[in-house]
Scaffold this motif. Sequence first.
Motif, PDB file in Angstrom:
ATOM      1  N   THR A  53      -3.370  19.354   7.065  1.00  0.00           N
ATOM      2  CA  THR A  53      -4.215  18.282   6.717  1.00  0.00           C
ATOM      3  C   THR A  53      -3.497  16.983   7.001  1.00  0.00           C
ATOM      4  O   THR A  53      -4.161  15.860   6.723  1.00  0.00           O
ATOM      5  CB  THR A  53      -4.419  18.141   5.039  1.00  0.00           C
TER       6      THR A  53
ATOM      7  N   SER B  43      -3.281  14.988   3.248  1.00  0.00           N
ATOM      8  CA  SER B  43      -4.038  13.961   4.103  1.00  0.00           C
ATOM      9  C   SER B  43      -3.625  12.537   4.085  1.00  0.00           C
ATOM     10  O   SER B  43      -3.765  11.746   4.902  1.00  0.00           O
ATOM     11  CB  SER B  43      -5.567  14.120   4.183  1.00  0.00           C
ATOM     12  N   SER B  44      -3.093  12.092   2.836  1.00  0.00           N
ATOM     13  CA  SER B  44      -2.934  10.722   2.552  1.00  0.00           C
ATOM     14  C   SER B  44      -1.615  10.436   3.272  1.00  0.00           C
ATOM     15  O   SER B  44      -1.213   9.285   3.230  1.00  0.00           O
ATOM     16  CB  SER B  44      -2.506  10.472   1.126  1.00  0.00           C
TER      17      SER B  44
ATOM     18  N   GLU C 127       0.832  -1.276  -0.172  1.00  0.00           N
ATOM     19  CA  GLU C 127       0.050  -0.022   0.112  1.00  0.00           C
ATOM     20  C   GLU C 127       0.898   1.054  -0.023  1.00  0.00           C
ATOM     21  O   GLU C 127       0.350   2.463   0.005  1.00  0.00           O
ATOM     22  CB  GLU C 127      -0.985  -0.032   1.307  1.00  0.00           C
ATOM     23  N   THR C 128       2.278   1.336   0.176  1.00  0.00           N
ATOM     24  CA  THR C 128       3.036   2.320   0.325  1.00  0.00           C
ATOM     25  C   THR C 128       3.018   2.963  -1.302  1.00  0.00           C
ATOM     26  O   THR C 128       3.152   2.441  -2.178  1.00  0.00           O
ATOM     27  CB  THR C 128       4.303   1.752   0.370  1.00  0.00           C
ATOM     28  N   ARG C 129       2.979   4.257  -1.215  1.00  0.00           N
ATOM     29  CA  ARG C 129       2.910   5.120  -2.368  1.00  0.00           C
ATOM     30  C   ARG C 129       4.234   6.172  -1.880  1.00  0.00           C
ATOM     31  O   ARG C 129       3.767   7.099  -1.169  1.00  0.00           O
ATOM     32  CB  ARG C 129       1.698   5.815  -2.734  1.00  0.00           C
TER      33      ARG C 129
ATOM     34  N   THR D  31       1.762   8.397   0.389  1.00  0.00           N
ATOM     35  CA  THR D  31       1.730   8.058   1.900  1.00  0.00           C
ATOM     36  C   THR D  31       3.091   8.318   2.556  1.00  0.00           C
ATOM     37  O   THR D  31       3.082   8.602   3.808  1.00  0.00           O
ATOM     38  CB  THR D  31       1.452   6.550   2.117  1.00  0.00           C
TER      39      THR D  31
ATOM     40  N   ARG E  76       1.263   9.247   5.864  1.00  0.00           N
ATOM     41  CA  ARG E  76       1.143   8.725   7.074  1.00  0.00           C
ATOM     42  C   ARG E  76       2.693   8.646   7.696  1.00  0.00           C
ATOM     43  O   ARG E  76       2.758   8.963   8.814  1.00  0.00           O
ATOM     44  CB  ARG E  76       0.748   7.419   7.080  1.00  0.00           C
TER      45      ARG E  76
ATOM     46  N   GLU F 249      -1.501  11.842  -6.298  1.00  0.00           N
ATOM     47  CA  GLU F 249      -1.219  10.427  -6.295  1.00  0.00           C
ATOM     48  C   GLU F 249      -1.274   9.665  -4.872  1.00  0.00           C
ATOM     49  O   GLU F 249      -0.976   8.686  -4.824  1.00  0.00           O
ATOM     50  CB  GLU F 249       0.431  10.154  -6.752  1.00  0.00           C
ATOM     51  N   ARG F 250      -1.885  10.475  -3.932  1.00  0.00           N
ATOM     52  CA  ARG F 250      -2.216  10.101  -2.520  1.00  0.00           C
ATOM     53  C   ARG F 250      -0.908   9.288  -1.971  1.00  0.00           C
ATOM     54  O   ARG F 250      -1.166   8.309  -1.623  1.00  0.00           O
ATOM     55  CB  ARG F 250      -3.264   8.943  -2.564  1.00  0.00           C
TER      56      ARG F 250
ATOM     57  N   ASP G  21      -3.726  19.231  -0.419  1.00  0.00           N
ATOM     58  CA  ASP G  21      -4.166  18.380   0.217  1.00  0.00           C
ATOM     59  C   ASP G  21      -3.229  17.137   0.573  1.00  0.00           C
ATOM     60  O   ASP G  21      -2.973  16.491  -0.550  1.00  0.00           O
ATOM     61  CB  ASP G  21      -5.654  17.588  -0.001  1.00  0.00           C
TER      62      ASP G  21
ATOM     63  N   GLU H 107      -0.422  15.329  -3.725  1.00  0.00           N
ATOM     64  CA  GLU H 107      -1.599  15.210  -3.453  1.00  0.00           C
ATOM     65  C   GLU H 107      -2.342  14.343  -4.369  1.00  0.00           C
ATOM     66  O   GLU H 107      -3.440  13.480  -4.151  1.00  0.00           O
ATOM     67  CB  GLU H 107      -2.150  16.628  -3.902  1.00  0.00           C
TER      68      GLU H 107
END
Length: 590
Positions: free
Chosen positions: A331, A315-316, A241-243, A291, A318, A288-289, A313, A286
């Motif tokens: 965000t 917010s993705s 799930e890593t981007r 992480t 982490r 490509e969300r 944004d 933003e």
Amino acid sequence: MAQPSVARSEAAAMTTFEGPPVDEVEGIGALTLGGFLAEVVARFGPNEAVVLDDPLLGGETVRWSYERLGTEVRRVARALLADGVAPGESVGIVMGNRPEALAAIFGAALVGAVAVPMSTFAPRPELAHMVATCEATVLLVQSRLLGRALGDEVAEVAPGHPRVRRVAVLGEASWDHWLAAGDRVADEALDARAAAVTPDDPALVIFSSGTTSLPKGMLHRHRSPALQSWVQAGVFARTAETRMFSALPVFWTAGLNTAVGATLAAGGCWVAQETFEPGGALALLERERVTEPYTLPHQTAALAEHPAWAGTDLSSLRCVYGKGAYARHPTVTPDPGWVMPVGWGMSETCAFVCAHPSSTPRERTKVGHGRLLPGVRLRVVDPDTGRNLGVDEEGELCVAGATLMLGYLGRAPEECFDADGFFHTGDAGHVSADGNVHYAGRRTEMIKTGGANVSPAEVEVALRACPPVKLSRVVGVPDPRLDEVVVACIVVREGEKASPEQVQAFLRERIAAYKVPKHVLFFSAEEMPMTGSEAKVRDDALLELVRARLAPTAPTAPTAPTTPTTPTTPTTPTTPTTPTTRTSSAEGAR
């Protein structure tokens, strides 16, 4: 991860610190680059492997799955076989961060050739030097990068090197024609060549930055980048799930292994930027969300200072550092269970030697640089006597083991390693009783002032917490009374102000008084001499500026202790001044 051990050879009476054996560590797969790629393609086939807004296609977004990456790697490999590339021959690669660069690196390795990614920042004489040093037979290059006609430059360099028999230029017809010539090579012939490659065969050359001399070529076996990629996937806690966003060049070990290789090992996606540009990077984060942003401190600062920062944004995100710029963004909600890995390494070891993994308690990451990674062996040597030292004794850090280079190109083994095969890094440090490696800075960069040693790295780490400071470099300049004095050279953040007295007062609360710079000099961003990569300060040019500024200044009374003092090992994570020779994590970027 298994605990490191301390071995003592009674015959040699030498203490050797050892990381866990490679075969006892979970998560490590094939140790050839071809095997590594085949394994991740089979496991993560349809997942996105790399995304790029391609400048060669007018900014069109290109998305390669793992299956597509595997296909393109085999196309490159077949074309190299059609060109008659033999095992051990060098393939020069002059490309920015793009999918084809990965295809070229893995494709060369798949046929047993040596992949040689070369700096796109290098001027033409350095390119010629690298081509000659690695004795390249094939050169794979993109037609243009930013305003530079790389294809033309390499084509002009090539005739001066008789071993070069092919230049294929991505973005021109020669690239498509070259790939098409490989279509006549049967898959069976490629598979047979790939099967003959072993983890101990030569696979990769990494060149140093060459800021004060011509770049040095470090030859690595397959095991080095493959093992680093598997291990660092665990160190950074990457998953499918890593981007991960990174604009670090793939001709650096931090870019190739820590950023990209470790992401591929976990099945994640590399959100690439061919060259770093903050506005475009924010848009990618933003859209490509992303992480995990893997950026150097100056890149993070450029993002935070960009007009679009507050309105983007994020917010993705982490995997961000607790008090860094990303974590402060309105965000962003960081993952409290993840901390930025802290480690120590170098290009000669293909990246990390030791590290605090991302699961390490935050306070623990502030002490030392972590335990030795799998397959690593370390000795601490007194640089004056050559005596081997034990626990808590500070000396020169010397490395051997699974990811150490085969040697420098053009140099005999005895010029690279001692009689036991250890590489003397020139770095100072010690190993504590808990197996934690403490890197104290470059031994050759230690500033001798008033009988005491000062580590520039320790002062620079302390300055990183000073709010007005955007960039700092600490140097020593000759002084008739103190031998040397400590000088801090600082670029202040846009809109901020600071005085020498304020900076010195800030440091007095964090480091010993004798380590506080005697002089604090301020430079504009334009004045600070940087490499073409904008990632490293050119110390030779900076010292000239410093000497010019201090020329009228009379010597001052010493403030150092009257008796020699052993330098205190820094207790905060250290970020390298050069990603191509010393790696200590991108902690400062978070």
